[in-house]
Design an enzyme around this catalytic site. Sequence first.
Site, mmCIF file in Angstrom:
data_model
loop_
_atom_site.group_PDB
_atom_site.id
_atom_site.type_symbol
_atom_site.label_atom_id
_atom_site.label_comp_id
_atom_site.label_asym_id
_atom_site.label_seq_id
_atom_site.Cartn_x
_atom_site.Cartn_y
_atom_site.Cartn_z
ATOM 1 N N GLY A 156 7.299 -1.269 -6.264
ATOM 2 C CA GLY A 156 8.182 -1.248 -5.103
ATOM 3 C C GLY A 156 9.334 -0.297 -5.313
ATOM 4 O O GLY A 156 9.452 0.344 -6.360
ATOM 5 N N SER A 206 15.578 -9.332 -9.152
ATOM 6 C CA SER A 206 16.678 -8.476 -9.592
ATOM 7 C C SER A 206 18.012 -9.218 -9.540
ATOM 8 O O SER A 206 18.216 -10.118 -8.709
ATOM 9 C CB SER A 206 16.758 -7.253 -8.681
ATOM 10 O OG SER A 206 17.950 -6.528 -8.931
ATOM 11 N N TYR A 248 17.774 -3.609 -0.756
ATOM 12 C CA TYR A 248 16.954 -3.837 -1.959
ATOM 13 C C TYR A 248 17.111 -5.293 -2.436
ATOM 14 O O TYR A 248 16.116 -6.004 -2.645
ATOM 15 C CB TYR A 248 17.384 -2.848 -3.043
ATOM 16 C CG TYR A 248 16.853 -3.147 -4.419
ATOM 17 C CD1 TYR A 248 15.517 -2.942 -4.732
ATOM 18 C CD2 TYR A 248 17.703 -3.628 -5.414
ATOM 19 C CE1 TYR A 248 15.037 -3.225 -6.004
ATOM 20 C CE2 TYR A 248 17.231 -3.899 -6.685
ATOM 21 C CZ TYR A 248 15.901 -3.704 -6.971
ATOM 22 O OH TYR A 248 15.431 -3.980 -8.231
ATOM 23 N N GLY A 286 9.332 3.169 -14.683
ATOM 24 C CA GLY A 286 10.007 3.108 -15.984
ATOM 25 C C GLY A 286 9.547 1.907 -16.798
ATOM 26 O O GLY A 286 9.125 2.041 -17.958
ATOM 27 N N LEU A 287 9.618 0.721 -16.210
ATOM 28 C CA LEU A 287 9.205 -0.475 -16.948
ATOM 29 C C LEU A 287 7.687 -0.569 -17.028
ATOM 30 O O LEU A 287 7.141 -1.074 -18.016
ATOM 31 C CB LEU A 287 9.780 -1.737 -16.293
ATOM 32 C CG LEU A 287 11.312 -1.825 -16.277
ATOM 33 C CD1 LEU A 287 11.766 -3.169 -15.725
ATOM 34 C CD2 LEU A 287 11.909 -1.583 -17.651
ATOM 35 N N HIS A 333 20.355 -7.979 -8.218
ATOM 36 C CA HIS A 333 20.953 -7.608 -6.926
ATOM 37 C C HIS A 333 20.730 -8.669 -5.849
ATOM 38 O O HIS A 333 21.287 -8.567 -4.759
ATOM 39 C CB HIS A 333 20.471 -6.215 -6.517
ATOM 40 C CG HIS A 333 20.968 -5.176 -7.477
ATOM 41 N ND1 HIS A 333 22.300 -4.798 -7.513
ATOM 42 C CD2 HIS A 333 20.346 -4.512 -8.481
ATOM 43 C CE1 HIS A 333 22.465 -3.918 -8.505
ATOM 44 N NE2 HIS A 333 21.297 -3.725 -9.101
ATOM 45 N N ASP A 357 -1.279 1.662 -2.414
ATOM 46 C CA ASP A 357 -0.003 1.537 -1.703
ATOM 47 C C ASP A 357 0.170 0.059 -1.372
ATOM 48 O O ASP A 357 -0.627 -0.519 -0.633
ATOM 49 C CB ASP A 357 -0.050 2.388 -0.429
ATOM 50 C CG ASP A 357 1.240 2.302 0.376
ATOM 51 O OD1 ASP A 357 2.073 1.413 0.102
ATOM 52 O OD2 ASP A 357 1.405 3.129 1.293
HETATM 53 N N1 LIG Z 1 14.742 -1.440 -14.692
HETATM 54 C C1 LIG Z 1 15.623 -2.389 -14.403
HETATM 55 O O1 LIG Z 1 16.644 -2.530 -15.060
HETATM 56 C C2 LIG Z 1 15.365 -3.338 -13.253
HETATM 57 C C3 LIG Z 1 16.389 -4.220 -12.867
HETATM 58 C C4 LIG Z 1 16.137 -5.128 -11.857
HETATM 59 C C5 LIG Z 1 14.898 -5.184 -11.249
HETATM 60 N N2 LIG Z 1 13.937 -4.292 -11.626
HETATM 61 C C6 LIG Z 1 12.635 -4.330 -10.924
HETATM 62 O O2 LIG Z 1 11.591 -4.167 -11.868
HETATM 63 C C7 LIG Z 1 10.549 -3.386 -11.294
HETATM 64 C C8 LIG Z 1 10.290 -2.169 -12.174
HETATM 65 O O3 LIG Z 1 11.485 -1.435 -12.288
HETATM 66 P P1 LIG Z 1 11.483 0.078 -12.784
HETATM 67 O O4 LIG Z 1 12.825 0.314 -13.351
HETATM 68 O O5 LIG Z 1 10.288 0.342 -13.593
HETATM 69 O O6 LIG Z 1 11.382 0.836 -11.383
HETATM 70 P P2 LIG Z 1 10.628 2.209 -11.043
HETATM 71 O O7 LIG Z 1 11.199 2.672 -9.753
HETATM 72 O O8 LIG Z 1 10.653 3.115 -12.192
HETATM 73 O O9 LIG Z 1 9.121 1.715 -10.803
HETATM 74 C C9 LIG Z 1 8.683 1.154 -9.608
HETATM 75 C C10 LIG Z 1 7.308 1.700 -9.313
HETATM 76 O O10 LIG Z 1 6.849 1.162 -8.056
HETATM 77 C C11 LIG Z 1 6.126 2.177 -7.420
HETATM 78 N N3 LIG Z 1 6.084 1.983 -5.955
HETATM 79 C C12 LIG Z 1 7.066 2.231 -5.058
HETATM 80 N N4 LIG Z 1 6.618 2.024 -3.815
HETATM 81 C C13 LIG Z 1 5.326 1.644 -3.934
HETATM 82 C C14 LIG Z 1 4.317 1.325 -2.991
HETATM 83 N N5 LIG Z 1 4.555 1.333 -1.656
HETATM 84 N N6 LIG Z 1 3.101 0.996 -3.452
HETATM 85 C C15 LIG Z 1 2.843 0.988 -4.790
HETATM 86 N N7 LIG Z 1 3.737 1.297 -5.732
HETATM 87 C C16 LIG Z 1 4.977 1.619 -5.300
HETATM 88 C C17 LIG Z 1 6.841 3.475 -7.759
HETATM 89 O O11 LIG Z 1 5.983 4.587 -7.598
HETATM 90 C C18 LIG Z 1 7.270 3.222 -9.190
HETATM 91 O O12 LIG Z 1 6.362 3.780 -10.117
HETATM 92 C C19 LIG Z 1 10.994 -3.029 -9.889
HETATM 93 O O13 LIG Z 1 10.445 -3.991 -8.983
HETATM 94 C C20 LIG Z 1 12.494 -3.191 -9.937
HETATM 95 O O14 LIG Z 1 13.025 -3.503 -8.665
HETATM 96 C C21 LIG Z 1 14.146 -3.380 -12.608
#
Ligand SMILES: NC(=O)c1ccc[n+]([C@@H]2O[C@H](COP(=O)([O-])OP(=O)(O)OC[C@H]3O[C@@H](n4cnc5c(N)ncnc54)[C@H](O)[C@@H]3O)[C@@H](O)[C@H]2O)c1
Length: 276
Positions: A83, A121, A146, A23-24, A123, A61
Amino acid sequence: MSTSPQASNNKLHRILLTGAAGGLGKVLRERLRPFAEILRLSDIAAIAPSEGPHEEVVPCDLSDKAAVHALVEGCDAIVHLGGVSVERPFEEILEANIKGVFNVYEAARRHGVKRVVFASSNHVIGFHKQSDRLDASAQRRPDGYYGLSKSFGEDVAQFYFDRYGIETVSIRIGSSFPEPLNRRMMSTWLSYRDLTSLIEKSIFTPDVKHTIVYGMSANRDVWWDNSAASHLGFVPQDTSEVFRDKVEAQPPVAPTDPNAIYQGGAFTAQGPFGDK
Ligand SMILES: NC(=O)c1ccc[n+]([C@@H]2O[C@H](COP(=O)([O-])OP(=O)(O)OC[C@H]3O[C@@H](n4cnc5c(N)ncnc54)[C@H](O)[C@@H]3O)[C@@H](O)[C@H]2O)c1
Protein backbone atom coordinates in the site's frame (compact mmCIF):
# COMPACT_ATOMS: atom_id res chain seq x y z
CA MET A 1 -9.13 -25.03 3.64
CA SER A 2 -5.69 -23.81 4.57
CA THR A 3 -3.62 -25.10 7.46
CA SER A 4 -4.11 -23.33 10.76
CA PRO A 5 -1.03 -21.20 11.50
CA GLN A 6 -0.62 -22.69 14.95
CA ALA A 7 -0.58 -26.25 13.65
CA SER A 8 3.11 -26.47 12.76
CA ASN A 9 6.50 -25.75 14.28
CA ASN A 10 6.76 -22.14 13.16
CA LYS A 11 6.76 -23.10 9.52
CA LEU A 12 3.80 -22.85 7.19
CA HIS A 13 3.52 -24.11 3.67
CA ARG A 14 2.91 -20.79 1.93
CA ILE A 15 2.98 -17.24 3.31
CA LEU A 16 1.91 -14.30 1.16
CA LEU A 17 3.98 -11.14 1.58
CA THR A 18 2.36 -8.07 0.01
CA GLY A 19 4.47 -4.95 -0.50
CA ALA A 20 7.42 -7.23 -1.20
CA ALA A 21 9.21 -4.64 -3.36
CA GLY A 22 9.11 -2.03 -0.59
CA GLY A 23 11.63 -1.11 2.07
CA LEU A 24 10.36 -3.56 4.68
CA GLY A 25 9.27 -6.10 2.07
CA LYS A 26 12.85 -6.47 0.83
CA VAL A 27 14.06 -6.99 4.39
CA LEU A 28 11.33 -9.50 5.22
CA ARG A 29 11.80 -11.41 2.00
CA GLU A 30 15.04 -12.68 3.50
CA ARG A 31 14.01 -12.81 7.13
CA LEU A 32 10.69 -14.64 6.73
CA ARG A 33 12.35 -17.42 4.76
CA PRO A 34 12.58 -19.83 7.75
CA PHE A 35 8.85 -19.56 8.39
CA ALA A 36 7.44 -20.84 5.10
CA GLU A 37 8.27 -23.54 2.61
CA ILE A 38 7.19 -21.02 -0.02
CA LEU A 39 7.07 -17.26 0.31
CA ARG A 40 4.72 -15.73 -2.25
CA LEU A 41 6.02 -12.24 -3.00
CA SER A 42 3.69 -9.63 -4.41
CA ASP A 43 3.76 -5.94 -5.29
CA ILE A 44 2.56 -3.54 -7.95
CA ALA A 45 6.20 -2.52 -8.44
CA ALA A 46 8.87 -4.74 -9.93
CA ILE A 47 10.23 -7.45 -7.63
CA ALA A 48 13.60 -9.14 -8.10
CA PRO A 49 12.98 -12.59 -9.62
CA SER A 50 12.46 -15.67 -7.51
CA GLU A 51 15.69 -17.06 -6.12
CA GLY A 52 14.53 -20.67 -5.96
CA PRO A 53 11.63 -22.98 -5.22
CA HIS A 54 11.15 -21.37 -1.80
CA GLU A 55 9.88 -18.19 -3.49
CA GLU A 56 7.25 -17.28 -6.05
CA VAL A 57 6.66 -13.80 -7.46
CA VAL A 58 3.07 -12.82 -8.22
CA PRO A 59 2.64 -9.20 -9.33
CA CYS A 60 -0.67 -7.68 -8.25
CA ASP A 61 -2.44 -4.35 -7.84
CA LEU A 62 -4.14 -4.57 -4.45
CA SER A 63 -7.03 -2.43 -5.69
CA ASP A 64 -7.93 -5.13 -8.25
CA LYS A 65 -10.34 -7.44 -6.43
CA ALA A 66 -10.14 -10.34 -8.89
CA ALA A 67 -6.35 -10.18 -8.95
CA VAL A 68 -6.15 -10.20 -5.15
CA HIS A 69 -8.54 -13.14 -5.05
CA ALA A 70 -6.19 -15.12 -7.29
CA LEU A 71 -3.16 -13.90 -5.32
CA VAL A 72 -4.40 -15.25 -2.00
CA GLU A 73 -5.38 -18.71 -3.23
CA GLY A 74 -3.28 -21.44 -1.63
CA CYS A 75 -1.79 -19.24 1.09
CA ASP A 76 -1.80 -20.18 4.78
CA ALA A 77 -1.17 -16.72 6.20
CA ILE A 78 -0.82 -13.19 4.85
CA VAL A 79 1.70 -10.56 5.91
CA HIS A 80 0.05 -7.46 4.48
CA LEU A 81 2.56 -4.67 3.98
CA GLY A 82 1.44 -3.44 0.56
CA GLY A 83 0.00 0.00 0.00
CA VAL A 84 0.87 3.66 0.06
CA SER A 85 3.12 4.17 3.07
CA VAL A 86 3.22 7.97 3.31
CA GLU A 87 0.70 10.77 3.33
CA ARG A 88 -0.82 11.22 -0.13
CA PRO A 89 -4.05 12.56 -1.65
CA PHE A 90 -7.10 10.57 -0.58
CA GLU A 91 -7.75 9.09 -4.01
CA GLU A 92 -4.37 7.29 -3.99
CA ILE A 93 -4.87 6.05 -0.46
CA LEU A 94 -8.38 4.90 -1.34
CA GLU A 95 -7.20 2.57 -4.09
CA ALA A 96 -4.11 1.02 -2.55
CA ASN A 97 -4.93 1.01 1.16
CA ILE A 98 -8.68 1.13 1.63
CA LYS A 99 -9.83 -0.99 -1.30
CA GLY A 100 -6.61 -2.95 -0.94
CA VAL A 101 -7.16 -4.05 2.65
CA PHE A 102 -10.79 -4.92 1.93
CA ASN A 103 -9.75 -7.03 -1.05
CA VAL A 104 -7.15 -8.86 1.02
CA TYR A 105 -9.66 -9.79 3.73
CA GLU A 106 -12.37 -10.76 1.27
CA ALA A 107 -9.91 -13.03 -0.50
CA ALA A 108 -8.79 -14.46 2.87
CA ARG A 109 -12.41 -15.24 3.72
CA ARG A 110 -13.12 -16.90 0.40
CA HIS A 111 -9.94 -18.99 0.50
CA GLY A 112 -10.14 -19.93 4.19
CA VAL A 113 -6.98 -18.10 5.28
CA LYS A 114 -7.18 -17.77 9.04
CA ARG A 115 -4.29 -15.46 9.93
CA VAL A 116 -3.30 -12.00 8.74
CA VAL A 117 -0.53 -9.75 9.98
CA PHE A 118 -1.50 -6.20 9.12
CA ALA A 119 1.12 -3.47 8.86
CA SER A 120 -0.76 -0.71 10.66
CA SER A 121 0.97 2.44 11.74
CA ASN A 122 1.64 4.86 14.56
CA HIS A 123 -0.17 7.39 12.34
CA VAL A 124 -3.43 5.83 13.55
CA ILE A 125 -2.75 7.64 16.83
CA GLY A 126 -0.54 10.39 15.38
CA PHE A 127 -2.43 13.37 16.81
CA HIS A 128 -1.76 12.32 20.38
CA LYS A 129 0.90 14.41 22.05
CA GLN A 130 4.29 12.92 22.71
CA SER A 131 3.59 13.43 26.41
CA ASP A 132 0.61 11.01 26.17
CA ARG A 133 1.05 7.36 27.14
CA LEU A 134 -1.12 5.02 25.06
CA ASP A 135 -2.13 1.41 25.15
CA ALA A 136 -3.99 -0.49 22.45
CA SER A 137 -7.34 0.82 23.66
CA ALA A 138 -6.37 4.50 23.36
CA GLN A 139 -8.60 6.66 21.23
CA ARG A 140 -7.45 6.66 17.65
CA ARG A 141 -6.46 10.08 16.36
CA PRO A 142 -5.32 9.55 12.77
CA ASP A 143 -3.02 12.24 11.47
CA GLY A 144 -3.99 12.15 7.79
CA TYR A 145 -5.55 10.09 5.02
CA TYR A 146 -2.78 7.52 5.41
CA GLY A 147 -3.50 7.19 9.13
CA LEU A 148 -7.23 7.03 8.40
CA SER A 149 -6.64 4.15 6.00
CA LYS A 150 -4.69 2.23 8.63
CA SER A 151 -7.46 2.92 11.16
CA PHE A 152 -9.93 1.52 8.62
CA GLY A 153 -7.67 -1.49 8.15
CA GLU A 154 -7.76 -2.19 11.88
CA ASP A 155 -11.56 -2.01 11.80
CA VAL A 156 -11.65 -4.37 8.83
CA ALA A 157 -9.44 -6.77 10.81
CA GLN A 158 -11.78 -6.61 13.82
CA PHE A 159 -14.84 -7.13 11.62
CA TYR A 160 -13.40 -10.13 9.83
CA PHE A 161 -12.55 -11.68 13.19
CA ASP A 162 -15.97 -11.01 14.72
CA ARG A 163 -17.87 -12.11 11.65
CA TYR A 164 -15.66 -14.80 10.11
CA GLY A 165 -13.08 -15.79 12.72
CA ILE A 166 -10.10 -14.61 10.70
CA GLU A 167 -7.42 -13.65 13.23
CA THR A 168 -5.15 -10.63 12.81
CA VAL A 169 -2.31 -8.97 14.57
CA SER A 170 -2.30 -5.30 13.63
CA ILE A 171 1.18 -3.97 14.22
CA ARG A 172 1.22 -0.21 14.68
CA ILE A 173 4.74 0.08 13.33
CA GLY A 174 6.67 3.01 14.72
CA SER A 175 9.71 3.70 12.53
CA SER A 176 11.37 0.63 11.08
CA PHE A 177 14.62 1.60 9.44
CA PRO A 178 18.23 0.48 9.88
CA GLU A 179 18.63 3.15 12.54
CA PRO A 180 16.62 6.04 14.03
CA LEU A 181 16.95 9.08 11.77
CA ASN A 182 15.85 11.83 14.17
CA ARG A 183 14.87 12.56 17.77
CA ARG A 184 11.29 11.42 17.33
CA MET A 185 12.48 8.06 16.12
CA MET A 186 14.44 7.58 19.33
CA SER A 187 11.01 6.73 20.78
CA THR A 188 9.41 5.06 17.75
CA TRP A 189 12.28 3.03 16.31
CA LEU A 190 11.74 -0.65 15.55
CA SER A 191 14.81 -2.59 14.48
CA TYR A 192 14.55 -5.08 11.63
CA ARG A 193 15.39 -7.87 14.05
CA ASP A 194 12.57 -6.88 16.39
CA LEU A 195 10.18 -6.39 13.45
CA THR A 196 10.93 -9.91 12.27
CA SER A 197 10.43 -11.35 15.73
CA LEU A 198 7.13 -9.50 16.10
CA ILE A 199 5.91 -10.79 12.75
CA GLU A 200 6.92 -14.34 13.66
CA LYS A 201 4.96 -14.06 16.93
CA SER A 202 2.06 -12.55 15.04
CA ILE A 203 1.89 -15.46 12.61
CA PHE A 204 2.35 -18.32 15.04
CA THR A 205 0.87 -17.33 18.43
CA PRO A 206 -2.42 -19.19 18.87
CA ASP A 207 -5.69 -17.47 19.62
CA VAL A 208 -4.74 -13.85 18.94
CA LYS A 209 -8.28 -12.85 17.87
CA HIS A 210 -7.60 -9.26 16.73
CA THR A 211 -4.59 -8.04 18.65
CA ILE A 212 -3.19 -4.55 18.32
CA VAL A 213 0.48 -4.17 19.18
CA TYR A 214 2.84 -1.22 18.93
CA GLY A 215 5.89 -2.01 16.85
CA MET A 216 8.79 -0.54 18.79
CA SER A 217 12.12 -1.74 20.07
CA ALA A 218 13.17 -1.55 23.74
CA ASN A 219 13.77 2.18 23.49
CA ARG A 220 14.36 4.33 26.57
CA ASP A 221 11.58 6.92 26.24
CA VAL A 222 8.55 5.18 24.81
CA TRP A 223 4.99 6.45 24.43
CA TRP A 224 3.27 3.08 24.10
CA ASP A 225 2.29 0.29 26.45
CA ASN A 226 2.12 -3.21 24.94
CA SER A 227 0.79 -5.01 28.01
CA ALA A 228 -2.49 -5.81 26.20
CA ALA A 229 -0.46 -7.78 23.66
CA SER A 230 1.68 -9.69 26.17
CA HIS A 231 0.20 -13.02 24.93
CA LEU A 232 2.32 -12.56 21.80
CA GLY A 233 5.43 -13.01 23.93
CA PHE A 234 7.21 -10.29 21.99
CA VAL A 235 10.36 -9.17 23.81
CA PRO A 236 12.31 -6.62 21.78
CA GLN A 237 16.06 -7.16 21.74
CA ASP A 238 17.28 -3.84 20.35
CA THR A 239 17.18 -0.25 21.55
CA SER A 240 17.61 3.15 19.94
CA GLU A 241 19.93 4.12 22.81
CA VAL A 242 22.97 2.93 20.87
CA PHE A 243 22.28 5.71 18.34
CA ARG A 244 21.60 8.49 20.86
CA ASP A 245 24.88 10.38 20.48
CA LYS A 246 24.58 10.38 16.69
CA VAL A 247 20.95 11.54 16.73
CA GLU A 248 21.50 14.20 19.36
CA ALA A 249 24.36 15.65 17.33
CA GLN A 250 21.66 16.85 14.92
CA PRO A 251 20.43 20.46 15.22
CA PRO A 252 17.74 20.80 17.91
CA VAL A 253 14.07 20.69 16.90
CA ALA A 254 12.04 23.80 17.73
CA PRO A 255 9.43 23.19 20.44
CA THR A 256 6.75 24.40 18.00
CA ASP A 257 7.75 21.84 15.36
CA PRO A 258 5.19 19.01 14.97
CA ASN A 259 8.12 16.61 15.24
CA ALA A 260 8.51 17.77 18.83
CA ILE A 261 4.79 17.84 19.70
CA TYR A 262 2.86 15.01 18.14
CA GLN A 263 3.45 11.28 18.08
CA GLY A 264 2.86 11.33 14.33
CA GLY A 265 5.47 14.07 13.86
CA ALA A 266 5.53 15.80 10.47
CA PHE A 267 2.60 13.75 9.13
CA THR A 268 0.29 15.92 11.26
CA ALA A 269 1.18 18.98 9.17
CA GLN A 270 0.87 17.56 5.64
CA GLY A 271 -1.85 18.45 3.17
CA PRO A 272 -4.32 19.69 2.27
CA PHE A 273 -4.01 18.40 -1.26
CA GLY A 274 -5.59 19.59 -4.47
CA ASP A 275 -6.89 23.02 -3.44
CA LYS A 276 -5.67 24.72 -6.61
N1 LIG B 1 8.74 1.55 7.49
C1 LIG B 1 8.11 2.03 8.56
O1 LIG B 1 8.72 2.56 9.47
C2 LIG B 1 6.61 1.90 8.67
C3 LIG B 1 5.95 2.56 9.72
C4 LIG B 1 4.59 2.40 9.86
C5 LIG B 1 3.88 1.59 8.99
N2 LIG B 1 4.54 0.99 7.96
C6 LIG B 1 3.76 0.17 7.00
O2 LIG B 1 4.48 -1.00 6.69
C7 LIG B 1 4.29 -1.34 5.32
C8 LIG B 1 5.64 -1.42 4.63
O3 LIG B 1 6.30 -0.19 4.78
P1 LIG B 1 7.54 0.20 3.85
O4 LIG B 1 8.32 1.18 4.62
O5 LIG B 1 8.18 -1.01 3.33
O6 LIG B 1 6.78 0.97 2.68
P2 LIG B 1 7.14 1.02 1.11
O7 LIG B 1 6.40 2.19 0.57
O8 LIG B 1 8.58 0.94 0.91
O9 LIG B 1 6.46 -0.33 0.57
C9 LIG B 1 5.10 -0.44 0.28
C10 LIG B 1 4.96 -1.25 -0.99
O10 LIG B 1 3.57 -1.34 -1.34
C11 LIG B 1 3.49 -1.29 -2.73
N3 LIG B 1 2.17 -0.82 -3.19
C12 LIG B 1 1.70 0.45 -3.20
N4 LIG B 1 0.50 0.49 -3.78
C13 LIG B 1 0.21 -0.77 -4.15
C14 LIG B 1 -0.89 -1.36 -4.84
N5 LIG B 1 -1.95 -0.63 -5.24
N6 LIG B 1 -0.85 -2.68 -5.06
C15 LIG B 1 0.21 -3.43 -4.67
N7 LIG B 1 1.28 -2.94 -4.04
C16 LIG B 1 1.28 -1.62 -3.78
C17 LIG B 1 4.58 -0.32 -3.17
O11 LIG B 1 4.93 -0.54 -4.53
C18 LIG B 1 5.69 -0.64 -2.19
O12 LIG B 1 6.63 -1.54 -2.72
C19 LIG B 1 3.38 -0.27 4.74
O13 LIG B 1 2.03 -0.74 4.80
C20 LIG B 1 3.54 0.90 5.69
O14 LIG B 1 2.40 1.72 5.70
C21 LIG B 1 5.88 1.13 7.78
